[in-house]
Write an enzyme that holds these catalytic residues in place. Structure first.
Site, mmCIF file in Angstrom:
data_model
loop_
_atom_site.group_PDB
_atom_site.id
_atom_site.type_symbol
_atom_site.label_atom_id
_atom_site.label_comp_id
_atom_site.label_asym_id
_atom_site.label_seq_id
_atom_site.Cartn_x
_atom_site.Cartn_y
_atom_site.Cartn_z
ATOM 1 N N SER A 113 0.801 -1.223 0.000
ATOM 2 C CA SER A 113 0.000 0.000 0.000
ATOM 3 C C SER A 113 0.836 1.276 0.000
ATOM 4 O O SER A 113 1.611 1.508 -0.910
ATOM 5 C CB SER A 113 -0.947 -0.046 1.188
ATOM 6 O OG SER A 113 -1.859 1.007 1.094
ATOM 7 N N HIS A 114 0.674 2.055 1.053
ATOM 8 C CA HIS A 114 1.314 3.370 1.127
ATOM 9 C C HIS A 114 2.734 3.283 1.678
ATOM 10 O O HIS A 114 3.408 4.303 1.788
ATOM 11 C CB HIS A 114 0.477 4.263 2.039
ATOM 12 C CG HIS A 114 0.214 3.599 3.367
ATOM 13 N ND1 HIS A 114 -0.630 2.521 3.481
ATOM 14 C CD2 HIS A 114 0.724 3.810 4.590
ATOM 15 C CE1 HIS A 114 -0.645 2.111 4.731
ATOM 16 N NE2 HIS A 114 0.169 2.871 5.427
ATOM 17 N N ASP A 278 -2.416 6.373 -3.533
ATOM 18 C CA ASP A 278 -1.275 5.731 -2.877
ATOM 19 C C ASP A 278 -0.651 4.631 -3.733
ATOM 20 O O ASP A 278 -1.003 4.473 -4.908
ATOM 21 C CB ASP A 278 -1.715 5.157 -1.520
ATOM 22 C CG ASP A 278 -2.645 3.981 -1.680
ATOM 23 O OD1 ASP A 278 -3.349 3.932 -2.704
ATOM 24 O OD2 ASP A 278 -2.667 3.101 -0.806
ATOM 25 N N ASP A 280 -0.992 1.402 -4.097
ATOM 26 C CA ASP A 280 -1.823 0.418 -4.813
ATOM 27 C C ASP A 280 -3.154 0.988 -5.285
ATOM 28 O O ASP A 280 -4.031 0.244 -5.732
ATOM 29 C CB ASP A 280 -2.058 -0.820 -3.940
ATOM 30 C CG ASP A 280 -2.780 -0.517 -2.654
ATOM 31 O OD1 ASP A 280 -2.662 0.615 -2.160
ATOM 32 O OD2 ASP A 280 -3.480 -1.401 -2.131
ATOM 33 N N ASP A 282 -5.741 2.495 -3.751
ATOM 34 C CA ASP A 282 -7.023 2.433 -3.045
ATOM 35 C C ASP A 282 -7.272 3.641 -2.143
ATOM 36 O O ASP A 282 -8.395 3.884 -1.730
ATOM 37 C CB ASP A 282 -7.190 1.109 -2.275
ATOM 38 C CG ASP A 282 -6.084 0.838 -1.285
ATOM 39 O OD1 ASP A 282 -5.187 1.691 -1.145
ATOM 40 O OD2 ASP A 282 -6.118 -0.236 -0.649
ATOM 41 N N ARG A 283 -6.229 4.413 -1.846
ATOM 42 C CA ARG A 283 -6.430 5.590 -0.988
ATOM 43 C C ARG A 283 -6.593 6.850 -1.831
ATOM 44 O O ARG A 283 -6.172 6.883 -2.990
ATOM 45 C CB ARG A 283 -5.228 5.795 -0.068
ATOM 46 C CG ARG A 283 -5.044 4.676 0.909
ATOM 47 C CD ARG A 283 -3.940 5.000 1.877
ATOM 48 N NE ARG A 283 -3.869 3.962 2.900
ATOM 49 C CZ ARG A 283 -3.390 4.123 4.110
ATOM 50 N NH1 ARG A 283 -2.912 5.299 4.472
ATOM 51 N NH2 ARG A 283 -3.369 3.136 4.972
ATOM 52 N N LYS A 377 -11.451 -0.189 -0.976
ATOM 53 C CA LYS A 377 -11.561 1.247 -1.135
ATOM 54 C C LYS A 377 -10.950 1.602 -2.489
ATOM 55 O O LYS A 377 -10.166 0.824 -3.031
ATOM 56 C CB LYS A 377 -10.901 1.978 0.012
ATOM 57 C CG LYS A 377 -9.451 1.625 0.283
ATOM 58 C CD LYS A 377 -9.032 2.302 1.568
ATOM 59 C CE LYS A 377 -7.563 2.088 1.873
ATOM 60 N NZ LYS A 377 -7.312 0.851 2.610
ATOM 61 N N ARG A 497 -1.418 5.285 16.961
ATOM 62 C CA ARG A 497 -2.265 6.296 16.324
ATOM 63 C C ARG A 497 -3.182 6.888 17.393
ATOM 64 O O ARG A 497 -3.826 6.141 18.135
ATOM 65 C CB ARG A 497 -3.125 5.687 15.230
ATOM 66 C CG ARG A 497 -2.342 5.001 14.115
ATOM 67 C CD ARG A 497 -3.182 4.977 12.838
ATOM 68 N NE ARG A 497 -2.701 4.058 11.832
ATOM 69 C CZ ARG A 497 -1.635 4.263 11.043
ATOM 70 N NH1 ARG A 497 -0.902 5.351 11.203
ATOM 71 N NH2 ARG A 497 -1.285 3.380 10.132
#
Ligand code: G16
Length: 544
Positions: A113-114, A278, A280, A282-283, A377, A497
């Site tokens: 991902s990111h 991002d 991949d 999806d963001r 997403k 987080r």
């Protein structure tokens, strides 16, 4: 086709996180490491007559090599029909779409991902089930269990597949179809959005835009759709060529990692609209001239304006957000008399709700927004949704956002991340929080009084499965919240987080900087978790 049985030894660290198995490339390159995990997936799946598998990844370092290994192990495990993105590339939402459209048994998506890419950075793999969505926890638990005691895996003795030529190939009894990664996805987008209107406003320059693909997978998708089909001027999509190391950057569309884009949008040269996606695809991050739209607000605004978009104009069945996402969408749902669900962090938790048509739209604070069109997403989908709203309303982003706040109030929101914290310290922080929460309800701290404090546990309303330990929530009488979680996607130490949220109904206070408006809650969060004290850090690594 000859099938070999390879001897292996188990690795103890193959527990999938929030979204699949993510590790350093060097971890994946250990002998048999990837093969073990892939075999653990196939050995955990129920017997099925469906022998179709989708494979694709975000193009990061090790993508091609991993694709060849996966094809051979999948072939040895009985898969006969392969749908693979050209070059081994597919964005995550495009992979989800192909699984659904071609009714595959599932798919393997190669991405972290990111997270950054390259020989010393991250790689990842996840399995998506036949609905196109990430495997739920009962699957990922089974993969992990199997991986702990694996001793052999099966591998077909076949040559490497030519990944670069679109079309069909056969190797023995295997049918291998190499797909253009963008074609099917672009067609799906054209069925949801008013492409005629978008073309009119974008190609005429009435609506100017910039899209930052961050040298990641959405480059080819955004270039084809935004520039090719909708007529945005060449160069509207920047950093459009996917690179194995994303040009050395974090392909993470937020204010910290897409800084140049954010700076542009607060300068006199700003176009009407900007977005980034991002690794991949999806963001998404949404920006307007002089305004950043938080992902939580973006979801709420998309829900409130869905009637303007052809694919959603006939109505939406409900909405969902992850627990730490702000409650902005809840207010829209209430006004529209729609069901609204609160799920744990992780897109997989939306799958059942979407399949049961309990929701049409869903999203997360972590720059994720999506709908029932796929089971992931979808970054570019969110961008097109916003463009469709802008084209219909013919108003600037800032006006749409401020009018939304005037109508529903503003959920002032931010997230503070402390990355790469030593795992023991991070676990100590969470334990310390757990000890404190029980007696908190009813107590007051400055201007805030605690209404509830608990550890979030989720019962899926469709299959009644229970997911515990999904973050610590402290909710206050005025609706404000502080939430603490450890990320499930990092690869170095632990990431704490802290999510902060405060509701403001008074429109004269809507222009506040979130860090100022949330200052007292930020202080309170430190009082509860002591992250600064325990780590010696003075500030978060990233504020989004
Ligand atoms: C994944 C999940 C998301 C989640 C995000 C952050 O996204 O699919 O549902 O919100 O990770 O998770 P965490 O807070 O545990 O790091 P992605 O884009 O990384 O696949």
């Amino acid at each position: 086709m000859q099938i070999e049985t390879a001897q292996t030894h188990a690795y103890s660290d193959q527990k999938p996180g929030t979204s699949g198995l993510r590790k350093k490339v060097k971890v994946f390159q250990q002998t048999h490491y990837l093969a073990n995990f892939v075999q653990s997936i196939f050995s955990s799946l129920e017997e099925s007559d469906n022998k179709t598998l989708v494979i694709g990844g975000d193009g990061r370092y090790f993508n091609r090599e991993a694709t060849q290994i996966i094809i051979k192990i999948a072939a040895a495990n009985g898969f006969t029909d392969f749908i693979i993105g050209q070059g081994g590339l597919l964005s995550t939402p495009a992979a989800s779409h192909l699984i659904r459209k071609y009714q595959a048994l599932g798919g393997l998506i190669l991405s972290a991902s990111h997270n950054p890419g390259g020989p010393d950075e991250d790689f990842g793999i996840k399995y998506n089930i036949s609905n196109g969505g990430p495997a739920p926890e009962n699957y990922t638990d089974a993969f992990y269990d199997y991986s702990k005691s694996i001793t052999t895996y099966k591998i077909a003795d076949i040559p490497d597949v030519n990944l670069d030529t679109v079309g069909e190939q056969t190797i023995d009894q295997l049918k291998i179809r190499i797909f253009d990664p963008v074609d099917d996805y672009a067609e799906l987008m054209s069925s949801l959005f008013d492409f005629d209107l978008l073309k009119q406003v974008i190609s005429s320059g009435k609506l100017s835009l910039r899209f930052d693909a961050m040298h990641a997978i959405t480059g080819p998708y955004a270039t084809r759709i935004l520039e090719g089909i909708l007529g945005a001027p060449t160069g509207s999509v920047i950093n459009a060529t996917p690179l194995e190391d994303f040009g050395g950057h974090h392909p993470d569309p937020n204010l910290a990692h897409a800084k140049e884009l954010a700076e542009l949008m607060f300068s006199p040269e700003a176009p009407d609209f900007a977005a980034a996606s991002d690794g991949d695809g999806d963001r998404n991050m949404i920006l307007g001239n002089n305004i950043f739209v938080t992902p939580s607000d973006s979801l709420a605004i998309i829900a409130a304006n869905a009637h303007l978009v052809p694919g959603y104009a006939s109505g939406i069945s409900g909405v969902a957000r992850s627990m730490p996402t702000s409650q902005a969408v809840d207010r829209v749902a209430k006004a529209m008399n729609l069901p609204c669900f609160e799920t744990p962090t992780g897109w997989k938790f939306f799958g059942n709700l979407l399949d049961a048509n309990k929701i049409t739209l869903c999203g997360e604070e972590s720059f994720g927004t999506g709908s029932s069109h796929v089971r992931e997403k979808d970054g570019l989908w969110a961008v097109l949704f916003w463009l469709n709203i802008l084209a219909k309303k013919a108003q600037p982003v800032s006006q749409i956002v401020t009018e939304h706040w005037q109508k529903f109030g503003r959920d002032i929101y931010c997230r503070h991340d402390y990355e790469a914290v030593e795992s023991d310290i991070a676990n100590g922080i969470m334990d310390h929080l757990r000890e404190q929460i029980k007696p908190l309800a009813g107590k007051s701290f400055g201007s805030y009084s605690v209404q509830y404090a608990d550890e979030f546990s989720y019962t899926d309303p469709v299959d009644n499965s229970i997911s515990k330990h999904q973050g610590i929530r402290i909710g206050f009488a005025d609706g404000s919240r502080i939430i603490f979680r450890l990320s499930g996607t990092g690869t170095v130490g632990a990431t704490l987080r802290i999510y902060l949220e405060k509701y403001e109904a008074d429109a004269s206070k809507h222009d506040q900087d979130p860090q100022d408006a949330l200052a007292e809650l930020i202080q309170l969060a430190e009082q509860f978790c002591q992250v600064k004290k325990r780590t010696g850090r003075t500030e978060p690594t990233v504020i989004t």
